[in-house]
Design an enzyme around this catalytic site. Structure first.
Site, short mmCIF file in Angstrom:
data_model
loop_
_atom_site.label_atom_id
_atom_site.label_comp_id
_atom_site.label_asym_id
_atom_site.label_seq_id
_atom_site.Cartn_x
_atom_site.Cartn_y
_atom_site.Cartn_z
N GLY A 1 23.54 74.41 27.12
CA GLY A 1 24.58 75.28 27.60
C GLY A 1 25.91 74.56 27.81
O GLY A 1 25.95 73.36 28.08
N CYS B 1 19.66 72.64 21.78
CA CYS B 1 21.01 72.98 22.16
C CYS B 1 21.09 73.02 23.68
O CYS B 1 20.08 73.15 24.38
CB CYS B 1 21.43 74.31 21.56
SG CYS B 1 20.45 75.74 22.08
N CYS C 1 19.94 72.78 29.84
CA CYS C 1 18.69 72.81 29.09
C CYS C 1 18.16 71.41 28.76
O CYS C 1 16.96 71.24 28.56
CB CYS C 1 18.85 73.59 27.80
SG CYS C 1 19.49 75.25 28.03
N HIS D 1 11.07 79.01 27.92
CA HIS D 1 12.07 77.94 28.02
C HIS D 1 12.58 77.86 29.47
O HIS D 1 13.64 78.40 29.79
CB HIS D 1 13.22 78.23 27.05
CG HIS D 1 14.38 77.30 27.13
ND1 HIS D 1 14.26 75.98 27.52
CD2 HIS D 1 15.71 77.50 26.86
CE1 HIS D 1 15.47 75.42 27.49
NE2 HIS D 1 16.35 76.31 27.10
#
Length: 406
Positions: A384, A382, A98, A351
Site C-alpha cells: 500500500g 505489492c 502489506c 491476506h
C-alpha cells in the site's frame, strides 16, 4: 566488532515458519485477540524446534499495519513476554503495510548477517475484523490538497482498477480465470496435505457457542466457478474489473519464522530450510501500487546478480489478480506457469496484511524441499501507498547450494 572480523557477512537461514489458519474478518477470530494469535505462533516455533534455547533468541520483530489496541504497544515485545520468552529477549514493532512481515525478516536477517544477532523471530499479525486498515490514522491533508498523490491511492481496490486501466490486456475475464486457478490450487494443496503442516491450531472463543479449535483456513471457496465470478459486482467502479472474487479478502491471522546465522543453526541442530540471497524494496506511484513488485524484483535481481530465468519457484502475494498478472506479463511468464504459487495464493487463502509475507516464505520453504532441482526461489508482493517488496532465497536441498541442510 561484529562477526569474526570487521566487514564479514554471515549467511542467514530460514529455520522454520508457521502460521495460524487465516480467518475472515468478523469470522472465526471475531472474539480472539490479535496478540494471542501471534503468541500462539511464537510458542509453536519453540515447540517445533526444541534444540533452540529460548535465551538464544536475540530479537522478536512483529509487524502490524494498524498498530492500535491489541496489536499495538510495541507488539514484538508484548508478544515475546506473553509467549514466555526470557525477559532478556527484546522486541519491537514493524509497519510497512502489506510488507510488514517481509520487512521484519529482512531487517532482522541483516542484523544477523553483520553479527549483531544470532537468532531472531520475525513475523506479523493482522486482525482486520477488529482493526480495519487505517483505523485511528490522521492522514495529512496535504496529500490531497497539494495533489501529492491521486485520491484513488488511498483505496486499494481503486488502485487495482487503475492497474487494469494501465494494462488493458489484463481483462476481467483473465483476472477471474486466474482467481479460479488460485482457488483450485489451494483445494489441491489441502487435499495433498501440503498446507496443513505449517498451520498451528488456534483456540477461538465465541460468547454464544464457546470454544472451537481452528485447524484450517476459513476464506477458501473450493466451489468457485467462472460463472459465479462473472456475476460478482465491481464495488470500486461501475462496470469495473475488480471484484471480491478476484481479490484477497479482509482477513485475520498471524505468521512467524525463525531466522539464524547458518553456523549458529548448525551449532544448535536447527534445520536450514532456505538461505537468504538478497532482497529489494521499491516505490511506485501510489495510485498504481500493484505494479510495485516489478521494480522491487528488478532491484533484487540486479543486486544479487541473478536473472528472472534463474528463479525456479515464485510465491507472489495475490492482493488482486491484476497485480499478479501485471508482474507475470512484465517478466514474460505465463498465467498458468507451474513455477508460480503452486499451493494457490491470497485470493483463496486470505491476506491479513502485515502477516502475509512470512506465509509466502513458509510455503516457498516447503516447495524447496519438494523440488531439490530448483536452486533459487522468490517471494514478492505489492505494498500500500505505492511500494513493492521482493526476497530471493536459495534452496539448501540443491546440489550447488552454498548452505547445506542439517
Amino acid at each position: 566488532m561484529f562477526g569474526s572480523a570487521r566487514g564479514s557477512v554471515r549467511d542467514v537461514v530460514f529455520v522454520d515458519g508457521v502460521r495460524t489458519p487465516f480467518g475472515k474478518a468478523k469470522g472465526v477470530y471475531a472474539e480472539t485477540r490479535a496478540d494471542d494469535l501471534i503468541v500462539r505462533v511464537i510458542r509453536e516455533l519453540l515447540r517445533r524446534n526444541p534444540s533452540l534455547p529460548p535465551e538464544r533468541i536475540d530479537e522478536v520483530a512483529v509487524a502490524a499495519t494498524t498498530q492500535i489496541g491489541d496489536q499495538g504497544l510495541t507488539i514484538g515485545r508484548i508478544a515475546g513476554v506473553l509467549a514466555g520468552l526470557p525477559e532478556s529477549v527484546p522486541g519491537y514493532a514493524v509497519d510497512r503495510m502489506c510488507a510488514g512481515a517481509v520487512t521484519a525478516v529482512t531487517t532482522t536477517a541483516s542484523s544477523i548477517a553483520v553479527g549483531a544477532y544470532d537468532v531472531a523471530v520475525a513475523g506479523g499479525v493482522e486482525h482486520m475484523g477488529r482493526h480495519p486498515m487505517g483505523e485511528g490514522a490522521d492522514l495529512n491533508p496535504r496529500f490531497v490538497a497539494e495533489r501529492l498523490v491521486d485520491p484513488s491511492a488511498l483505496v486499494m481496490g481503486s488502485t487495482a482498477e487503475n492497474v487494469h486501466d494501465r494494462f488493458p490486456a489484463i481483462t476481467r475475464e483473465r483476472a477471474d480465470a486466474y482467481a479460479l486457478a488460485s482457488q483450485e490450487k489451494v483445494a489441491k494443496a489441502y487435499a495433498n496435505g501440503q498446507i496443513q503442516p505449517d498451520l498451528v491450531p488456534m483456540a477461538a472463543r465465541h460468547a454464544d457457542s464457546g470454544w472451537e479449535l481452528v485447524t484450517a483456513d476459513e476464506p477458501p471457496r473450493p466451489t468457485t466457478t467462472l460463472d459465479g465470478l462473472a456475476g460478482l459486482r465491481t464495488p470500486f467502479r461501475p462496470h469495473g474489473r475488480v471484484t471480491a472474487g478476484n481479490s484477497a479478502g479482509i482477513n485475520d491471522g498471524a505468521t512467524g519464522c525463525l531466522l539464524a546465522a547458518a553456523e549458529v543453526a548448525a551449532e544448535l541442530g536447527l534445520p536450514a530450510r532456505m538461505t537468504l540471497v538478497g532482497y529489494g524494496f521499491a516505490g511506485v506511484a501510489p495510485q498504481v501500487m500493484g505494479i510495485g513488485p516489478i521494480p522491487s524484483t528488478e532491484k533484487a535481481l540486479a543486486r544479487t546478480g541473478l536473472t528472472i530465468d534463474d528463479i525456479g519457484l515464485f510465491e507472489l502475494n495475490e492482493a488482486f489478480a491484476v497485480q499478479v498478472l501485471a508482474f507475470l506479463d512484465h517478466f514474460g511468464i505465463a498465467d498458468d506457469d507451474p513455477r508460480v504459487n503452486q499451493y494457490g495464493g491470497a485470493i483463496a487463502l486470505g491476506h491479513p496484511l502485515a502477516s502475509s509475507g512470512v506465509r509466502l516464505m513458509t510455503q516457498l520453504a516447503r516447495q524447496f524441499a519438494e523440488h531439490p532441482e530448483v536452486r533459487y526461489g522468490m517471494t514478492a508482493m505489492c505494498v500500500g501507498l505505492g511500494m513493492g517488496a521482493t526476497t530471493i532465497w536459495e534452496n539448501p536441498h540443491h546440489s550447488a547450494a552454498t548452505t547445506a541442510t542439517s
